[in-house]
Design a protein around this motif. Structure first.
Motif, short mmCIF file in Angstrom:
data_model
loop_
_atom_site.label_atom_id
_atom_site.label_comp_id
_atom_site.label_asym_id
_atom_site.label_seq_id
_atom_site.Cartn_x
_atom_site.Cartn_y
_atom_site.Cartn_z
N LEU A 91 0.85 -1.19 0.00
CA LEU A 91 0.00 0.00 0.00
C LEU A 91 0.88 1.24 0.00
CD1 LEU A 91 -2.92 1.10 0.25
CD2 LEU A 91 -2.58 1.08 2.72
N LEU A 92 0.63 2.15 -0.94
CA LEU A 92 1.39 3.39 -1.02
C LEU A 92 0.58 4.58 -0.49
CD1 LEU A 92 2.93 2.99 -4.59
CD2 LEU A 92 4.01 2.48 -2.38
N GLU A 93 -0.71 4.59 -0.83
CA GLU A 93 -1.54 5.72 -0.44
C GLU A 93 -3.00 5.29 -0.43
OE1 GLU A 93 -2.31 10.36 -1.82
OE2 GLU A 93 -0.98 9.11 -2.98
N LEU A 94 -3.76 5.88 0.49
CA LEU A 94 -5.17 5.58 0.60
C LEU A 94 -5.90 6.87 0.95
CD1 LEU A 94 -7.56 3.54 0.88
CD2 LEU A 94 -6.91 3.34 3.27
N GLU A 95 -6.93 7.19 0.17
CA GLU A 95 -7.72 8.39 0.41
C GLU A 95 -9.20 8.06 0.32
OE1 GLU A 95 -4.71 11.66 -1.61
OE2 GLU A 95 -6.57 11.17 -2.62
N LEU A 96 -9.97 8.77 1.10
CA LEU A 96 -11.42 8.71 1.00
C LEU A 96 -11.87 10.05 0.46
CD1 LEU A 96 -14.17 7.36 1.51
CD2 LEU A 96 -14.07 8.27 3.84
N GLU A 97 -12.56 10.02 -0.67
CA GLU A 97 -13.01 11.25 -1.31
C GLU A 97 -14.52 11.25 -1.45
OE1 GLU A 97 -9.19 12.02 -4.21
OE2 GLU A 97 -11.06 11.39 -5.10
N GLU A 98 -15.07 12.44 -1.53
CA GLU A 98 -16.48 12.62 -1.83
C GLU A 98 -16.57 13.34 -3.16
OE1 GLU A 98 -20.53 14.59 0.03
OE2 GLU A 98 -18.59 15.30 0.70
N ASP A 99 -17.32 12.78 -4.08
CA ASP A 99 -17.49 13.39 -5.39
C ASP A 99 -18.96 13.29 -5.76
OD1 ASP A 99 -17.15 14.47 -7.89
OD2 ASP A 99 -15.88 12.87 -8.66
N ASP A 100 -19.64 14.41 -5.80
CA ASP A 100 -21.08 14.45 -6.11
C ASP A 100 -21.88 13.53 -5.19
OD1 ASP A 100 -20.72 16.31 -8.17
OD2 ASP A 100 -20.34 14.72 -9.63
N ASP A 101 -21.61 13.63 -3.89
CA ASP A 101 -22.32 12.85 -2.86
C ASP A 101 -22.06 11.35 -2.94
OD1 ASP A 101 -23.41 15.16 -1.69
OD2 ASP A 101 -25.11 15.12 -3.07
N ILE A 102 -21.00 10.94 -3.65
CA ILE A 102 -20.59 9.55 -3.71
C ILE A 102 -19.22 9.45 -3.03
CG2 ILE A 102 -19.95 7.62 -5.21
CD1 ILE A 102 -21.87 8.83 -7.29
N TYR A 103 -19.10 8.51 -2.10
CA TYR A 103 -17.84 8.33 -1.40
C TYR A 103 -17.01 7.28 -2.12
CZ TYR A 103 -20.24 10.97 2.17
OH TYR A 103 -20.93 11.95 2.83
N ILE A 104 -15.73 7.62 -2.34
CA ILE A 104 -14.84 6.76 -3.12
C ILE A 104 -13.54 6.56 -2.35
CG2 ILE A 104 -13.49 6.57 -5.25
CD1 ILE A 104 -15.69 8.28 -6.58
N TYR A 105 -13.14 5.30 -2.19
CA TYR A 105 -11.82 4.98 -1.68
C TYR A 105 -10.89 4.96 -2.88
CZ TYR A 105 -13.21 3.38 3.02
OH TYR A 105 -13.66 3.28 4.32
N GLU A 106 -9.83 5.74 -2.81
CA GLU A 106 -8.81 5.74 -3.85
C GLU A 106 -7.55 5.12 -3.25
OE1 GLU A 106 -6.38 9.22 -5.83
OE2 GLU A 106 -8.45 9.21 -6.55
N VAL A 107 -7.07 4.05 -3.88
CA VAL A 107 -5.95 3.28 -3.35
C VAL A 107 -4.83 3.27 -4.38
CG1 VAL A 107 -5.22 1.02 -2.51
CG2 VAL A 107 -7.58 1.78 -2.13
N GLU A 108 -3.63 3.57 -3.93
CA GLU A 108 -2.46 3.45 -4.78
C GLU A 108 -1.56 2.39 -4.15
OE1 GLU A 108 1.11 6.40 -5.73
OE2 GLU A 108 -0.82 7.10 -6.52
N LEU A 109 -1.10 1.45 -4.98
CA LEU A 109 -0.27 0.37 -4.45
C LEU A 109 0.81 0.00 -5.44
CD1 LEU A 109 -1.33 -2.42 -6.02
CD2 LEU A 109 -3.22 -2.09 -4.46
N ALA A 110 1.80 -0.69 -4.93
CA ALA A 110 2.87 -1.23 -5.77
C ALA A 110 2.74 -2.74 -5.76
CB ALA A 110 4.24 -0.81 -5.24
N THR A 111 2.63 -3.33 -6.94
CA THR A 111 2.51 -4.78 -7.03
C THR A 111 3.86 -5.43 -6.75
OG1 THR A 111 3.01 -4.89 -9.39
CG2 THR A 111 0.69 -4.56 -8.77
#
Length: 102
Positions: A58-78
Motif C-alpha cells: 500500500l502506497l496511499e489511501l484516500e477517502l473522497e467525496e465526489d457528487d455525494d458519492i464516497y470513493i476509496y482511492e488506493v495506490e499500491l505497488a505490485t
C-alpha cells in the motif's frame, strides 16, 4: 482567433471546475461515516485490495467525496514493482477502477 481563445478558456474553466468537485475527507469525517454505516470499514477495503492484488504494498489511501458519492482511492505497488491506482465505491465496496498509474 479570439473565438478559439475564448473556447480554450471555457474548456480550461470547465476542467478546473470538474477537478475541484472531489474533496478529500478528514479522519473524523471517515470515522463518522463508518459509524453511520455509510462506508465500508477499512479492514474490508484492504481485504478487497488483497484479493485483487496479493502481496502488493500500500502506497496511499484516500477517502473522497465526489457528487455525494464516497470513493476509496488506493495506490499500491505490485510484487512486480508496478504502481496501480484502484477506486472503490466506499459504500458498497464495488471496484470502479483498476489501472496502471503513470
Amino acid at each position: 482567433m479570439q473565438t478559439i481563445t475564448r473556447i480554450a478558456l471555457y474548456v480550461f474553466l470547465a476542467a478546473l471546475t470538474l477537478g475541484v468537485s472531489a474533496r478529500d475527507l478528514s479522519q473524523d469525517e471517515a470515522l463518522r461515516l463508518r459509524e453511520q454505516g455509510r462506508i465500508i470499514p477499512l479492514e474490508k477495503l484492504l481485504e478487497l485490495v488483497a484479493q485483487r492484488h496479493p502481496h502488493a504494498s500500500l502506497l496511499e489511501l484516500e477517502l473522497e467525496e465526489d457528487d455525494d458519492i464516497y470513493i476509496y482511492e488506493v495506490e499500491l505497488a505490485t510484487r512486480d514493482g508496478v504502481v496501480r491506482e484502484l477506486e472503490f465505491d466506499a459504500h458498497t465496496g464495488k471496484l470502479l477502477k483498476d489501472e496502471e498509474d503513470d
